[in-house]
Scaffold this active site. Structure first.
Site, PDB file in Angstrom:
ATOM      1  N   GLY A  49       4.266  -5.192  -8.767  1.00  9.17           N
ATOM      2  CA  GLY A  49       5.218  -5.781  -9.702  1.00  9.17           C
ATOM      3  C   GLY A  49       6.582  -5.238  -9.377  1.00  9.17           C
ATOM      4  O   GLY A  49       7.022  -5.311  -8.235  1.00  9.17           O
ATOM      5  N   GLU A  50       7.227  -4.647 -10.354  1.00  7.99           N
ATOM      6  CA  GLU A  50       8.558  -4.073 -10.130  1.00  7.99           C
ATOM      7  C   GLU A  50       8.577  -2.664 -10.727  1.00  7.99           C
ATOM      8  O   GLU A  50       8.477  -2.503 -11.948  1.00  7.99           O
ATOM      9  CB  GLU A  50       9.618  -4.985 -10.777  1.00  7.99           C
ATOM     10  CG  GLU A  50      11.025  -4.475 -10.670  1.00  7.99           C
ATOM     11  CD  GLU A  50      11.399  -4.031  -9.262  1.00  7.99           C
ATOM     12  OE1 GLU A  50      11.293  -4.835  -8.320  1.00  7.99           O
ATOM     13  OE2 GLU A  50      11.782  -2.859  -9.097  1.00  7.99           O
ATOM     14  N   SER A  51       8.683  -1.677  -9.858  1.00  8.85           N
ATOM     15  CA  SER A  51       8.541  -0.287 -10.297  1.00  8.85           C
ATOM     16  C   SER A  51       9.633   0.123 -11.285  1.00  8.85           C
ATOM     17  O   SER A  51       9.379   0.905 -12.204  1.00  8.85           O
ATOM     18  CB  SER A  51       8.549   0.650  -9.091  1.00  8.85           C
ATOM     19  OG  SER A  51       9.741   0.511  -8.342  1.00  8.85           O
ATOM     20  N   CYS A  81       1.574  -1.194  -4.111  1.00 10.48           N
ATOM     21  CA  CYS A  81       2.982  -1.565  -3.977  1.00 10.48           C
ATOM     22  C   CYS A  81       3.856  -0.879  -5.033  1.00 10.48           C
ATOM     23  O   CYS A  81       4.111   0.316  -4.920  1.00 10.48           O
ATOM     24  CB  CYS A  81       3.108  -3.088  -3.980  1.00 10.48           C
ATOM     25  SG  CYS A  81       4.658  -3.655  -3.268  1.00 10.48           S
ATOM     26  N   HIS A 184      -1.164  -5.534  -1.088  1.00  7.58           N
ATOM     27  CA  HIS A 184      -1.793  -6.065  -2.307  1.00  7.58           C
ATOM     28  C   HIS A 184      -3.191  -6.610  -2.047  1.00  7.58           C
ATOM     29  O   HIS A 184      -3.356  -7.837  -1.965  1.00  7.58           O
ATOM     30  CB  HIS A 184      -0.949  -7.227  -2.852  1.00  7.58           C
ATOM     31  CG  HIS A 184       0.405  -6.856  -3.327  1.00  7.58           C
ATOM     32  ND1 HIS A 184       0.653  -6.473  -4.621  1.00  7.58           N
ATOM     33  CD2 HIS A 184       1.587  -6.826  -2.694  1.00  7.58           C
ATOM     34  CE1 HIS A 184       1.938  -6.217  -4.764  1.00  7.58           C
ATOM     35  NE2 HIS A 184       2.535  -6.426  -3.610  1.00  7.58           N
ATOM     36  N   GLU A 186      -5.408  -7.009  -4.065  1.00  4.88           N
ATOM     37  CA  GLU A 186      -5.810  -7.801  -5.239  1.00  4.88           C
ATOM     38  C   GLU A 186      -5.456  -9.279  -5.076  1.00  4.88           C
ATOM     39  O   GLU A 186      -5.915 -10.113  -5.849  1.00  4.88           O
ATOM     40  CB  GLU A 186      -5.166  -7.227  -6.521  1.00  4.88           C
ATOM     41  CG  GLU A 186      -3.666  -7.477  -6.698  1.00  4.88           C
ATOM     42  CD  GLU A 186      -2.778  -6.480  -5.950  1.00  4.88           C
ATOM     43  OE1 GLU A 186      -3.299  -5.745  -5.078  1.00  4.88           O
ATOM     44  OE2 GLU A 186      -1.565  -6.456  -6.229  1.00  4.88           O
TER      45      GLU A 186
HETATM   46  N1  GLN Z   1       9.934  -3.987  -4.722  1.00  6.40           N
HETATM   47  C1  GLN Z   1       9.067  -3.681  -5.824  1.00  6.40           C
HETATM   48  C2  GLN Z   1       9.448  -2.363  -6.491  1.00  6.40           C
HETATM   49  O1  GLN Z   1      10.401  -1.732  -6.165  1.00  6.40           O
HETATM   50  C3  GLN Z   1       7.633  -3.641  -5.398  1.00  6.40           C
HETATM   51  C4  GLN Z   1       7.156  -5.011  -5.030  1.00  6.40           C
HETATM   52  C5  GLN Z   1       5.707  -5.257  -5.279  1.00  6.40           C
HETATM   53  O2  GLN Z   1       5.031  -4.551  -6.041  1.00  6.40           O
HETATM   54  N2  GLN Z   1       5.236  -6.320  -4.701  1.00  6.40           N
HETATM   55  O3  GLN Z   1       8.759  -1.971  -7.367  1.00  6.40           O
END
Ligand code: GLN
Length: 204
Positions: A49-51, A81, A184, A186
Site C-alpha cells: 500500500g503506502e507506508s 512492499c 507482492h 499476494e
Molecule cells: N511506495 C510505497 C510506499 O512507500 C510502497 C508501494 C507498495 O506497497 N506497492 O509505501
C-alpha cells in the site's frame, strides 16, 4: 501451534488479497484495526500500500506502540512492499515524519524502483520456497540497501536486462520470525510465500 490466527493490518493497502492468501495457506486470517485485535493474533501481515499513509493511520488508531511492543516480544511478521518499509529499522527517501516499527534490521530505499520504472516483474528464486522461482511483481517498490548481521537475504533481483539498477538488490529477507519481500506475492495467486510465513508462525 496447529491452527494459528494470523492478522492482516487493515488500515490501508491490499488487505483482502493477503487475507485470501493466508486462508489458502491454511491459517485463520483476520483483519486487525484495534489493539484488542492485535493482542489476539499469533502473527501479523503488513500489506502493500503506502507506508506513509499506514504510518499516519497507525498513530490515529493508537497502534504504533502496541505493535512495536509485540514485534519486540517476537511476534512473527511478514511485510510486503510498504509493509517491508514499515518493519525496516531505517528508510532512505522516506517522508521525514514516517514512523518505523522495527523488527527488521535493514536499511531500505523507498520507491527505489520508481526512479527508473513504476513497476517491474521478474522471476526470482527465494530461499525456503520450493518448486522453482517466484513471479515477483514490484510496484513502486523499495529495495534493501543494507542488512544487519542477523538478517538473511532470501532473494535478490536477477541480472536480467530490464532490471537496470535493481539487478542484484536484495528484495526478500528474513530475520528470525520476521519475513519481508519488496514484491507482492499476494497479487499473483502463488501461495508459496504465504505458506512459508504460515509455517514460520506455526513454528514460532
Ligand atoms: N511506495 C510505497 C510506499 O512507500 C510502497 C508501494 C507498495 O506497497 N506497492 O509505501
Amino acid at each position: 501451534m496447529a491452527s494459528p490466527t494470523v492478522g492482516v493490518l487493515a488500515l490501508q493497502g491490499d488487505v483482502r488479497e493477503h487475507l485470501a492468501a493466508l486462508s489458502a495457506a491454511g491459517v485463520r486470517a483476520v483483519p486487525v484495526r484495534r489493539e484488542a485485535e492485535l493482542a489476539a493474533v499469533d502473527g501479523l501481515v503488513l500489506p502493500g500500500g503506502e507506508s506513509t499513509t499506514m504510518s499516519t493511520l497507525l498513530g490515529v488508531f493508537e497502534l504504533l506502540e502496541p505493535l512495536r511492543a509485540r514485534l519486540a516480544e517476537g511476534l512473527p511478521a511478514y511485510g510486503s512492499c510498504a509493509g517491508m518499509i514499515l518493519l525496516a529499522s531505517e528508510v532512505l527517501d522516506g517522508r521525514p515524519d514516517q514512523q518505523q516499527l522495527g523488527g527488521l534490521d535493514v536499511v531500505v530505499r523507498r520507491n527505489a524502483f520508481g526512479r527508473q520504472v513504476d513497476s517491474f516483474e521478474t522471476d526470482l528464486e527465494v530461499t525456503g520456497v520450493e518448486g522453482g522461482p517466484v513471479r515477483a511483481v514490484f510496484i513502486r517498490a523499495p529495495w534493501v540497501e543494507k542488512v544487519g548481521a542477523e538478517v538473511e537475504v532470501l532473494g535478490s533481483v536477477p541480472h536480467v536486462e530490464q532490471a537496470g539498477e535493481s539487478a542484484g538488490r536484495a528484495v526478500a529477507v528474513r530475520q528470525g520470525t520476521v519475513l519481508a519481500t519488496a514484491f507482492h506475492p499476494e497479487l499473483t495467486g502463488d501461495g508459496r510465500v504465504h505458506k512459508l510465513f504460515a509455517d514460520i508462525v506455526r513454528e514460532g
